[in-house]
Design a protein around this motif. Structure first.
Motif, PDB file in Angstrom:
ATOM      1  N   MET A   1       1.133  -1.043  -0.014  1.00  0.00           N
ATOM      2  CA  MET A   1      -0.056   0.015   0.139  1.00  0.00           C
ATOM      3  C   MET A   1       0.729   1.542  -0.075  1.00  0.00           C
ATOM      4  O   MET A   1       0.701   2.101  -0.787  1.00  0.00           O
ATOM      5  CB  MET A   1      -0.530  -0.135   1.042  1.00  0.00           C
ATOM      6  CG  MET A   1      -1.633   1.024   1.695  1.00  0.00           C
ATOM      7  SD  MET A   1      -0.158   2.411   1.982  1.00  0.00           S
ATOM      8  CE  MET A   1      -0.887   2.124   3.871  1.00  0.00           C
TER       9      MET A   1
ATOM     10  N   ALA B   1      -6.432   3.678   0.832  1.00  0.00           N
ATOM     11  CA  ALA B   1      -5.967   3.703   2.481  1.00  0.00           C
ATOM     12  C   ALA B   1      -6.266   4.083   3.405  1.00  0.00           C
ATOM     13  O   ALA B   1      -5.496   4.960   3.997  1.00  0.00           O
ATOM     14  CB  ALA B   1      -4.125   3.752   1.723  1.00  0.00           C
TER      15      ALA B   1
ATOM     16  N   CYS C   1      -6.954   4.351   6.303  1.00  0.00           N
ATOM     17  CA  CYS C   1      -6.918   4.288   7.479  1.00  0.00           C
ATOM     18  C   CYS C   1      -5.489   4.322   8.013  1.00  0.00           C
ATOM     19  O   CYS C   1      -4.441   4.613   8.345  1.00  0.00           O
ATOM     20  CB  CYS C   1      -7.170   3.196   8.200  1.00  0.00           C
ATOM     21  SG  CYS C   1      -6.408   1.536   7.912  1.00  0.00           S
ATOM     22  N   GLY C   2      -4.399   4.641   6.434  1.00  0.00           N
ATOM     23  CA  GLY C   2      -3.618   4.322   7.345  1.00  0.00           C
ATOM     24  C   GLY C   2      -2.364   3.446   6.928  1.00  0.00           C
ATOM     25  O   GLY C   2      -1.494   3.327   7.409  1.00  0.00           O
ATOM     26  N   GLY C   3      -3.062   2.246   6.395  1.00  0.00           N
ATOM     27  CA  GLY C   3      -2.356   1.079   7.013  1.00  0.00           C
ATOM     28  C   GLY C   3      -2.884   0.651   8.579  1.00  0.00           C
ATOM     29  O   GLY C   3      -1.842  -0.305   8.715  1.00  0.00           O
TER      30      GLY C   3
ATOM     31  N   CYS D   1      -4.765  -1.660   8.962  1.00  0.00           N
ATOM     32  CA  CYS D   1      -5.635  -2.648   9.182  1.00  0.00           C
ATOM     33  C   CYS D   1      -7.000  -2.393   9.517  1.00  0.00           C
ATOM     34  O   CYS D   1      -7.197  -3.303   9.942  1.00  0.00           O
ATOM     35  CB  CYS D   1      -5.494  -3.849   9.738  1.00  0.00           C
ATOM     36  SG  CYS D   1      -5.670  -5.516   8.658  1.00  0.00           S
ATOM     37  N   ALA D   2      -7.652  -1.203   9.550  1.00  0.00           N
ATOM     38  CA  ALA D   2      -9.175  -1.294  10.003  1.00  0.00           C
ATOM     39  C   ALA D   2      -9.899  -0.257   8.719  1.00  0.00           C
ATOM     40  O   ALA D   2     -11.088   0.758   8.958  1.00  0.00           O
ATOM     41  CB  ALA D   2      -8.386   0.028  10.786  1.00  0.00           C
ATOM     42  N   CYS D   3      -9.713  -0.396   7.654  1.00  0.00           N
ATOM     43  CA  CYS D   3     -10.831   0.383   6.923  1.00  0.00           C
ATOM     44  C   CYS D   3     -10.704  -0.494   5.299  1.00  0.00           C
ATOM     45  O   CYS D   3     -11.535  -0.454   5.021  1.00  0.00           O
ATOM     46  CB  CYS D   3     -10.062   1.699   6.204  1.00  0.00           C
ATOM     47  SG  CYS D   3      -8.740   1.516   4.967  1.00  0.00           S
ATOM     48  N   ALA D   4     -10.116  -1.481   5.368  1.00  0.00           N
ATOM     49  CA  ALA D   4     -10.567  -2.210   3.933  1.00  0.00           C
ATOM     50  C   ALA D   4     -10.879  -1.478   2.518  1.00  0.00           C
ATOM     51  O   ALA D   4     -10.949  -2.187   1.263  1.00  0.00           O
ATOM     52  CB  ALA D   4     -11.610  -3.132   3.974  1.00  0.00           C
TER      53      ALA D   4
ATOM     54  N   CYS E   1      -8.088  -0.856   0.967  1.00  0.00           N
ATOM     55  CA  CYS E   1      -6.421  -0.649   0.531  1.00  0.00           C
ATOM     56  C   CYS E   1      -6.311  -1.829  -0.419  1.00  0.00           C
ATOM     57  O   CYS E   1      -5.273  -2.854   0.066  1.00  0.00           O
ATOM     58  CB  CYS E   1      -5.123  -0.407   1.457  1.00  0.00           C
ATOM     59  SG  CYS E   1      -5.006  -2.299   1.931  1.00  0.00           S
TER      60      CYS E   1
ATOM     61  N   LEU F   1      -5.119  -7.243   2.017  1.00  0.00           N
ATOM     62  CA  LEU F   1      -5.316  -5.475   2.357  1.00  0.00           C
ATOM     63  C   LEU F   1      -4.183  -5.305   1.424  1.00  0.00           C
ATOM     64  O   LEU F   1      -2.674  -6.250   2.753  1.00  0.00           O
ATOM     65  CB  LEU F   1      -5.668  -5.500   3.535  1.00  0.00           C
ATOM     66  CG  LEU F   1      -7.380  -5.890   2.981  1.00  0.00           C
ATOM     67  CD1 LEU F   1      -7.884  -4.938   5.132  1.00  0.00           C
ATOM     68  CD2 LEU F   1      -7.935  -5.235   3.251  1.00  0.00           C
TER      69      LEU F   1
ATOM     70  N   CYS G   1      -2.170  -3.102   2.397  1.00  0.00           N
ATOM     71  CA  CYS G   1      -1.411  -2.466   3.922  1.00  0.00           C
ATOM     72  C   CYS G   1      -0.451  -3.779   4.228  1.00  0.00           C
ATOM     73  O   CYS G   1       0.398  -3.601   5.614  1.00  0.00           O
ATOM     74  CB  CYS G   1      -1.861  -1.363   4.804  1.00  0.00           C
ATOM     75  SG  CYS G   1      -2.971  -2.819   5.697  1.00  0.00           S
TER      76      CYS G   1
HETATM   77  S1  FES Z   1      -5.361   0.749   4.643  1.00  0.00           S
HETATM   78 FE1  FES Z   1      -6.858   1.062   5.467  1.00  0.00          FE
HETATM   79  S2  FES Z   1      -6.693  -1.840   6.120  1.00  0.00           S
HETATM   80 FE2  FES Z   1      -4.739  -0.984   4.856  1.00  0.00          FE
END
Ligand code: FES
Length: 106
Positions: free
Chosen positions: A25, A38, A40-42, A44-47, A49, A84, A86
């Motif tokens: 990502m 992206a 949530c910036g990486g 693993c909280a938004c899906a 990416c 994902l 990230c």
């Molecule tokens: S950047 Fe949010 S889950 Fe990957």
């Protein structure tokens, strides 16, 4: 450096040299490659990416974690090769990696 090819939903290809240690990502964001939001910036909280890992690279990129798996429930059009981005850490072993982006991240 690992050369990573990101392919947009419309087939447009972008190839970037990504430093090992970054995520797939981050490689896209730093190189202004569209198709990965992206939000949530990486963390693993938004899906947003979401990518599809090319068949030849599935073993090298490893398995989804349980957390990643549950976040993918929020993504559209999830497939067996969905990840994902990230959560994929770039290493020299991923030189040549190909990922495809979904039609939309929302
Ligand atoms: S950047 Fe949010 S889950 Fe990957």
């Amino acid at each position: 450096m690992a050369k990573i090819t990101y392919i947009e939903f419309d087939g447009t290809e972008h190839t970037a040299d990504v430093k090992p240690g970054l995520s797939v990502m981050e490689g896209a964001i730093r190189n202004n490659i569209p198709g990965i939001d992206a939000d949530c910036g990486g963390a693993c909280a938004c899906a947003t990416c979401h990518v599809y890992v090319d068949g030849a690279w599935r073993a090298a990129t490893g398995e989804r974690s349980a957390m990643e798996d549950s976040m993918l429930d929020f993504a559209e059009n999830v497939a067996d090769n969905s990840r994902l981005s990230c959560q994929i850490r770039v290493t020299d072993a991923l030189d040549g990696l190909v990922v495809r982006m979904p039609e939309s991240q929302h």
